[in-house]
Each structure stands twice: as C-alpha cells, then as structure tokens.
Design a protein around this motif. Structure first.
Motif, PDB file in Angstrom:
ATOM      1  N   VAL A 101       1.051  -0.882   0.024  1.00 39.66           N
ATOM      2  CA  VAL A 101      -0.125  -0.340  -0.029  1.00 39.66           C
ATOM      3  C   VAL A 101       1.140   1.169  -0.026  1.00 39.66           C
ATOM      4  CG1 VAL A 101      -1.413   1.140   1.412  1.00 39.66           C
ATOM      5  CG2 VAL A 101      -2.214  -1.359   0.925  1.00 39.66           C
ATOM      6  N   LEU A 102       2.046   1.059   1.198  1.00 37.80           N
ATOM      7  CA  LEU A 102       3.143   2.702   0.871  1.00 37.80           C
ATOM      8  C   LEU A 102       3.635   2.974  -0.539  1.00 37.80           C
ATOM      9  CD1 LEU A 102       4.599   2.039   4.775  1.00 37.80           C
ATOM     10  CD2 LEU A 102       2.574   3.343   3.882  1.00 37.80           C
ATOM     11  N   THR A 103       4.397   1.592  -0.893  1.00 38.52           N
ATOM     12  CA  THR A 103       4.876   1.627  -2.735  1.00 38.52           C
ATOM     13  C   THR A 103       4.019   2.001  -3.893  1.00 38.52           C
ATOM     14  OG1 THR A 103       5.714  -0.245  -1.298  1.00 38.52           O
ATOM     15  CG2 THR A 103       5.420  -0.028  -4.165  1.00 38.52           C
ATOM     16  N   LEU A 104       2.299   1.841  -3.609  1.00 38.53           N
ATOM     17  CA  LEU A 104       1.598   1.936  -4.652  1.00 38.53           C
ATOM     18  C   LEU A 104       1.339   3.509  -4.650  1.00 38.53           C
ATOM     19  CD1 LEU A 104      -0.080  -0.957  -4.953  1.00 38.53           C
ATOM     20  CD2 LEU A 104       1.495   0.134  -6.329  1.00 38.53           C
ATOM     21  N   ALA A 105       0.911   3.689  -3.114  1.00 34.59           N
ATOM     22  CA  ALA A 105       0.319   5.557  -2.792  1.00 34.59           C
ATOM     23  C   ALA A 105       1.508   5.915  -3.159  1.00 34.59           C
ATOM     24  CB  ALA A 105      -0.321   5.586  -1.386  1.00 34.59           C
ATOM     25  N   CYS A 163       9.763   2.398   8.814  1.00 33.45           N
ATOM     26  CA  CYS A 163      11.300   2.618   8.039  1.00 33.45           C
ATOM     27  C   CYS A 163      10.688   2.747   6.819  1.00 33.45           C
ATOM     28  CB  CYS A 163      12.123   1.401   8.726  1.00 33.45           C
ATOM     29  SG  CYS A 163      12.586   1.878   9.576  1.00 33.45           S
ATOM     30  N   ALA A 164       9.341   1.950   6.113  1.00 35.61           N
ATOM     31  CA  ALA A 164       9.178   2.006   5.308  1.00 35.61           C
ATOM     32  C   ALA A 164       8.514   3.837   4.272  1.00 35.61           C
ATOM     33  CB  ALA A 164       8.189   1.519   4.777  1.00 35.61           C
ATOM     34  N   LEU A 165       7.688   4.098   5.747  1.00 42.17           N
ATOM     35  CA  LEU A 165       6.935   6.017   5.564  1.00 42.17           C
ATOM     36  C   LEU A 165       7.833   6.739   5.651  1.00 42.17           C
ATOM     37  CD1 LEU A 165       4.271   7.175   5.853  1.00 42.17           C
ATOM     38  CD2 LEU A 165       4.931   6.394   8.071  1.00 42.17           C
ATOM     39  N   ILE A 166       8.921   6.578   6.684  1.00 43.73           N
ATOM     40  CA  ILE A 166      10.115   7.699   6.675  1.00 43.73           C
ATOM     41  C   ILE A 166      10.529   8.095   5.100  1.00 43.73           C
ATOM     42  CG2 ILE A 166      12.112   8.386   7.326  1.00 43.73           C
ATOM     43  CD1 ILE A 166      11.041   7.013  10.166  1.00 43.73           C
ATOM     44  N   ILE A 167      11.381   6.243   4.388  1.00 46.73           N
ATOM     45  CA  ILE A 167      12.049   6.345   3.442  1.00 46.73           C
ATOM     46  C   ILE A 167      10.292   7.393   1.803  1.00 46.73           C
ATOM     47  CG2 ILE A 167      12.735   4.774   1.344  1.00 46.73           C
ATOM     48  CD1 ILE A 167      13.438   2.993   3.579  1.00 46.73           C
ATOM     49  N   ASP A 168       9.515   6.694   2.516  1.00 52.90           N
ATOM     50  CA  ASP A 168       8.582   7.286   1.339  1.00 52.90           C
ATOM     51  C   ASP A 168       8.392   8.770   1.310  1.00 52.90           C
ATOM     52  OD1 ASP A 168       8.129   5.339   0.292  1.00 52.90           O
ATOM     53  OD2 ASP A 168       6.500   4.601   1.860  1.00 52.90           O
TER      54      ASP A 168
END
Length: 323
Positions: free
Chosen positions: A174-178, A305-310
C-alpha cells in the motif's frame, strides 16, 4: 463513462467484492491449501493450518475490475492476464502437498517476466523518466527488455520473501503504490485513468489486511505475494519511473531481497562466499529471533522505516520538481 466514474467504480467494487470473497471464502475447503509452517522461520508454527493462497481471490477480483474499467486497451489486459498467471502459479504451489522446488519456480519467473517485458515494450514503449532530473530517456528496446525482466524477477521474489509477518507485505505494498502514484503526479505522469489499477489494488489490499493483521485469520500465500510483486514492477514501468523502484521499494529489497541475494550467492559459490553471515534473512526473521521483537513490533519497525523512506523521497521529488 468518465474516467472519474470508472475510478470510483473500480475502487468501490474491488473493495466490496474482496470483502465478500475473503469473508465467505467460497469453495475454500476444497480450493485452498493450508500453511505448512516454514523451516528455520522464527514463529512460523503459529500459522500452521491457516488457509493460505487467498491471494488467488483478490488477484482475480483485481484483474477483472482493473481490466473491465481501464481504458488502456490490449496492453493493459495482457499485463493483467500475466499478473493473474503469476498468481495461479503461486496458488498451485500453495495448495501442493510439498513446496515446489526453487529452480522450477525460478524458471517460471523468468518466462513470465520475459513475456511481461516483451508485452510492455510492444504496447507501452521504452521511455523512462528520471524524477529527480525532470528528464526522460528512450532506452534501447533490448536493454529495456533485459532491465525490465530483471525488475520483474527481483520484485516478484523480494515481495514474496517479505510475506512472513502478519500484515507486513500488504502494508508495504500500500505504501509503495501510494508513494509511486504521488511521485508520478509530481512529475506530471499520472492521470485518473492511469490511477485506476493502482488505487483499486490499494483498496483491495486494505480490505485483505482486515483479515491479515495480527493475529491473522488467513494468508495470501504465493498466490498473492508473487502476483503483487509482478504488478508492482509493471506499475513502476507503466508510470515511467522504473528506476524509482530502487528507492521506494528499499523495504522490500532490504527485508526480502537480501534473503534472495544471500541464497543466490551462496549457491553459486557452493557456500564459499556467504554475505552477511550473522544476519538472518529475511530481516524480519532477524528482528524476531535475534532482537526478540514481537510480530506487531516487527511490523511496526519495518513499516515505520518504509514510511520515512517514502516521505523523504516524495519531499525530494517535490522540491526538485519546483526548482
């Protein structure tokens, strides 16, 4: 029918149909496999017996919804068919009495990935945008096909390897696609029509997460993770930002990708070279076994961590596109 109407119908119908399918699991007893647990995987015993392979349900719904409501024509239909083919291959593995061999799955990955690259170039071309530089490149078709095939294979296997903690693979998807769609929007590459498949899959995965959050009731299995990995690679190419995969999908690459890399190098060198010998891969297993993290804490740390990278990536894209 306007693109906005198609967009709304795709999201609403995809979410509603997925909820009904996963709530009732039609033909589930005869259709689905059950988790066998994973050898050497910390805490996998808690999943033994849970229905697995439910990704076949939401992948089929996604393919039908996106295919019927997309306006991109034959190219999109063919790529969605390949997405379902990857799901079906994973589904057969999920319900088999013993796991398929890695070489068998590897060959199938190469074949489907090569087909995906060939279809993509035929219908969508070989233009690549560099989001940080406001520039685009037209790659040589052969070079694009090789790089595209590699991207498909990496994405399929990294996504699959990440699917070992309740809710983890789905949340990162979900985070990746958004993030990808926002980056494409900042670069002027996203339209409502092009957002239909991405947003439809986000809604579908969010519904799946209602059943897969800790403690999970069901598992997507290879039928879900492998098809998601294939579609993610396609969507990066489709929105002309394939090189952004290396940044946006760092969570997949670090958590699951390192596992694939470590195994591959070890086998190619007959275990003479073992990279990161003290690191248990996938990384989520290291966090559980070595750091003593609970499943919810493991999910939270990796997703944070994924959210911070995004956020960092999107901020950089936004700033550089305004300069």
């Amino acid at each position: 029918m306007s693109d906005l109407t198609r967009f709304l119908i795709a999201c609403l119908s995809g979410g509603a149909l997925t909820f009904l399918a996963l709530y009732f699991l039609p033909f589930g007893k005869s259709l689905l496999g059950h988790d066998r647990g994973r050898k050497y995987v910390e805490g996998s015993e808690v999943n033994i017996g849970k229905p697995t392979g439910v990704g076949i349900y939401f992948t089929l719904i996604f393919v039908l919804v996106a295919g019927l409501l997309s306006t991109e024509g034959a190219g999109m239909i063919l790529m969605l068919i390949l997405t379902f083919l990857m799901s079906f291959i994973g589904f057969l593995d999920d319900r088999s009495k013993s796991p398929w061999g890695e070489y068998s799955k590897g060959i199938l990955d190469i074949v489907v990935s090569l087909l995906g690259s060939m279809v993509f170039i035929r219908f969508f071309g070989n233009e690549v945008h560099l989001s940080f530089l406001k520039e685009s490149l037209i790659l040589n078709p052969i070079v694009y096909m090789i790089l595209g095939t590699i991207l498909f294979i990496v994405s399929i296997n990294a996504t699959n390897a990440t699917d070992g903690v309740d809710g983890l693979s789905g949340t990162i998807t979900v985070l990746t696609l958004a993030t990808l769609m926002l980056a494409a929007k900042f670069n002027g590459l996203l339209t409502i029509s092009k957002a239909i498949p991405g947003c439809a899959l986000i809604i579908i995965i969010l519904v799946y997460l209602c059943f897969n959050h800790y403690p999970s009731k069901m598992l997507m299995g290879d039928a879900g993770s492998r098809s998601i990995g294939f579609f993610i690679a396609f969507y990066f190419m489709y929105l002309k930002l394939p090189f952004s995969y290396l940044i946006i999908c760092l969570p997949f690459l670090i958590d699951g990708g390192l596992s694939i890399l470590k195994i591959t190098i070890g086998r190619l060198t007959k275990k003479k070279i073992i990279i990161l010998p003290k690191l248990i891969t996938p990384v989520h297993d290291h966090l559980k076994k070595k750091a003593g993290f609970s499943v919810p804490k493991t999910w939270a740390v990796i997703c944070l961590c994924a959210l911070i990278i995004d956020i960092v990536y999107l901020t950089a894209v936004l700033i550089l596109n305004r300069i």
